[in-house]
Design an enzyme around this catalytic site. Structure first.
Site, short mmCIF file in Angstrom:
data_model
loop_
_atom_site.label_atom_id
_atom_site.label_comp_id
_atom_site.label_asym_id
_atom_site.label_seq_id
_atom_site.Cartn_x
_atom_site.Cartn_y
_atom_site.Cartn_z
N ALA A 58 0.82 -1.21 0.00
CA ALA A 58 0.00 0.00 0.00
C ALA A 58 0.86 1.26 0.00
O ALA A 58 1.98 1.26 0.49
CB ALA A 58 -0.91 0.00 1.22
N GLY A 99 0.46 -5.39 0.91
CA GLY A 99 -0.57 -5.53 -0.11
C GLY A 99 -0.03 -6.14 -1.39
O GLY A 99 -0.78 -6.78 -2.14
N GLU A 102 -0.28 -9.72 -0.75
CA GLU A 102 -1.71 -10.07 -0.76
C GLU A 102 -2.24 -10.15 -2.19
O GLU A 102 -3.08 -11.00 -2.51
CB GLU A 102 -2.50 -9.05 0.06
N GLU A 122 3.11 -5.26 7.96
CA GLU A 122 2.13 -4.33 8.53
C GLU A 122 2.32 -4.11 10.03
O GLU A 122 2.01 -3.04 10.55
CB GLU A 122 0.70 -4.84 8.27
#
Length: 681
Positions: A58, A99, A102, A122
């Site tokens: 992100a 992300g 992910e 994270e």
């Protein structure tokens, strides 16, 4: 970028430098996937990044902004990919983090280079994965591997994960051909394509695992809500798929708005800002290829290891052969231990040691681009060393003193070139601690400062600029904090009560346990050196001096503030220590009273905040955030509290100022109350 390789559509992620999943990149991926879905000639898709990054995850700058919620949000994009009627394969090189990983987990296949680094960092921002990472990863790689990656935040290589079940294939090279082949294979096999969501986890085993891991959390982890949230999210992975995703997202959003995550994100940006020189000092750094280190003790050897690891040539200089041999042995033993632990290849270690030039010959200094003095912390000793450095170092070489609190100008003035002199305060152990205070003397040239900051980055450290004042940033504030903790001993607290309260706040260790660990004689020696200049009107706590006079120097002598049995600390202070403290209170005319953990924490934090404001007003620190970086990186201040400045900004200002004046009265003559506006406005 979108291009066809036969019947396989290759979608290249292009958002330099690390393919952060910004709103624009998410939209690009979604549009490219739709294009491939609608093209009857396309049978499969490959998502690929570039050499440095598949995707680093992100875009943190979008957190809390409308861009974070711009469609498609990451979860929506991953659901789209997962539901694609044509197989999607992720080709992983460089980093696939957060992300980015992910995104790869939502694909139907994953091919990675051996060197690719995959992780879910994270936790470093006080968060958990928020786009299915806690749900897909345990289904693909198992609970143990999933928790290890989520809890540590540390990436693992494709080679390390080859047998985890996470990756379809790991290759040494030719990533794109391997990914194209995998996409073609899946296309031939036909739907349904492999999906993490189709795998189930045994609820009984999941709950047993989560319960066991909850019991294993450390005290500092228990203070951070993200660690408990990780386990809650993994527990939800035993639920049905929509419920697991819903619970993960709920936990993510709760954490994102928490003060802990805000503090960690503040630290994230503060650390990046700290490495930048203010505009007035910006210049091109001087080239550094060879470093000379004077002093081969624990600190000098540690600095040498840092430089060798960075590929620099190192001249290690000592006063005699015996001292030099001991220093060289420290370096050799370090590399031997790394090789034996499997953390370094023998060839890499050998190459590093080959760059080491041990010597007792001062004329060797002429070869050095940078000279670092790392001798005993005594001003007269360092001044004599700098006279010799000045006589032997080449013109244009940068001359650095590794001092933790001495006057850099007093050292620089022993040379004919004070503009070439700066301080480089390494923290012990130097080859482990990331923080490096780069100290600006009165005459230090801008390009010399730039060289110090650049060297810090070369050594993979976090350099922070500081002015030349006693203790610089870190030790100046720590000294104020320690002094206030000593006042609390006289006021009524015992050492274990102070240490316990501050550990409960989140500090790695309390001040008295730290003092015992480092050796009380270090502070005692410094106190004796300052005795002549001490204002007799100031409140001075002599407890440490009296402990030292009785031979209680800390862990190394088996007793200090605490007693030690078989190297382990006895939890409560003994009668000797309590008697010394009680007598100190009596001599001060103080009636001892109980201090609560909250009282202790607030006074300690106020002491830090007060000196932080003074430092900033005096220009010792360039930015308030630099102070928080130094305290978090070098002194065990909990990063999830942001630092003393960040903490102060979360408090009621009127209450802070009132409590500061109360503390000033408790602290006696010489306590200067700072104007907090420099921090808070």
């Amino acid at each position: 970028m979108y291009e066809l390789h036969g019947t396989i559509a290759v979608i290249t992620l292009n958002n330099p430098p690390v393919n952060s999943l910004s709103a624009a990149l998410r939209q690009h991926i979604a549009a490219a996937v739709r294009q491939a879905e609608l093209d009857p000639a396309v049978t499969g898709l490959v998502l690929i990044g570039h050499t440095k990054a598949f995707s680093a995850g992100a875009d943190v700058t979008e957190f809390g902004t409308p861009l974070q919620l711009a469609e498609p949000m990451l979860g929506q994009l991953l659901a789209h990919i997962e539901a694609c009627p044509k197989p999607v394969v992720a080709a992983l090189s460089g980093v696939a983090l957060g992300g980015g990983l992910e995104l790869a987990l939502a694909c139907h296949g994953r091919v990675a280079l051996e060197t690719a680094r995959l992780g879910l960092p994270e936790i470093n921002l006080g968060l958990i994965p928020g786009a299915g990472g806690t749900q897909r990863l345990p289904r693909l790689a198992g609970l143990s591997t999933a928790l290890a990656m989520i809890q540590s935040g540390a990436p693992q290589t494709g080679k390390q994960l080859a047998e985890s079940g996470l990756l379809d294939q790991v290759v040494a090279e030719d990533l794109l051909p391997a990914a194209l082949q995998r996409a073609a294979e899946l296309a031939r096999l036909g739907a349904p394509f492999p999906q993490a969501r189709e795998r189930s986890l045994d609820p009984v085993l999941v709950q047993k695992f989560v319960s066991e891991q909850q019991d294993k959390l450390t005290p500092r982890q228990r203070l951070q809500s993200a660690y408990t949230a990780q386990l809650e999210a993994l527990s939800a992975a035993a639920s049905d798929w929509p419920e697991g995703l819903r619970r993960e997202r709920e936990l993510f959003l709760q954490l994102q708005s928490s003060s802990q995550s805000q503090a960690l994100r503040y630290q994230f940006f503060a650390e990046r800002e700290a490495g930048k020189l203010p505009v007035v000092w910006q210049a091109e750094p001087r080239a550094v290829h060879t470093v000379a280190i004077i002093g081969a003790g624990t600190m000098g050897a540690g600095i040498a290891i840092c430089a060798l690891n960075a590929g620099l040539r190192v001249i290690l200089l000592e006063q005699d052969d015996a001292a030099l041999q001991r220093g060289q042995q420290r370096v050799t033993e370090h590399y031997q231990s790394r090789v034996q632990a499997g953390k370094m290849k023998a060839t890499v270690a050998a190459a590093a040691e080959a760059r080491l030039v041990p010597s007792t010959d001062w004329t060797q200094l002429v070869q050095a681009d940078l000279v670092i003095e790392a001798v005993f912390e005594d001003l007269a000793v360092k001044q004599e060393v700098f006279k010799k450095i000045d006589a032997h170092a080449r013109p244009g070489a940068v001359l650095a003193t590794n001092t933790s609190y001495l006057d850099v100008d007093a050292i620089a003035h022993m040379t004919q070139r004070p503009a070439d002199v700066l301080g480089l305060h390494f923290f012990s152990p130097a080859n482990v601690m990331k923080l490096l205070e780069v100290v600006r003397g009165t005459h230090t040239a801008a390009d010399v400062l730039a060289t110090g900051m650049a060297l810090g980055k070369t050594l993979k450290k976090l350099p922070v600029l500081t002015g030349n004042a006693f203790g610089f940033i870190g030790n100046r504030i720590y000294n104020a904090y320690r002094k206030q903790c000593e006042f609390m001993l006289e006021d009524g607290a015992w050492p274990e009560e102070v240490d316990s309260a501050l550990q409960a706040f989140g500090l790695a260790m309390g001040p008295f346990a730290v003092a015992d660990l480092s050796g009380l004689d270090i502070a005692w020696r410094m106190r004796k050196a300052q005795a002549a200049s001490r204002d007799p009107r100031e409140r001075y706590v002599a407890i440490l001096d009296q402990l030292c006079e009785q031979g209680r120097l800390g862990r190394k002598t088996g007793a200090g503030y605490y007693s030690y049995s078989a190297g382990r600390q006895v939890k409560t202070t003994d009668a000797v220590v309590r008697d010394i403290i009680t007598q100190a209170s009596t001599q001060r005319g103080i009636t001892r009273h109980t201090l609560t953990a909250t009282d202790i924490q607030r006074r300690a934090l106020l002491a830090m905040v007060n000196d932080a404001a003074l430092l900033l007003a005096e220009g010792v620190a360039s930015r308030a955030s630099d102070i928080d970086v130094v305290l978090a990186q070098g002194y065990g201040f909990p990063r999830w509290e942001g630092g003393p400045v960040f903490w102060a900004r979360q408090q009621d200002r009127a209450a802070l100022e009132q409590d500061l004046h109360t503390m000033a009265a408790q602290s006696g003559h010489g306590f200067k109350v700072a104007d907090l506006s420099v921090l808070l406005d």
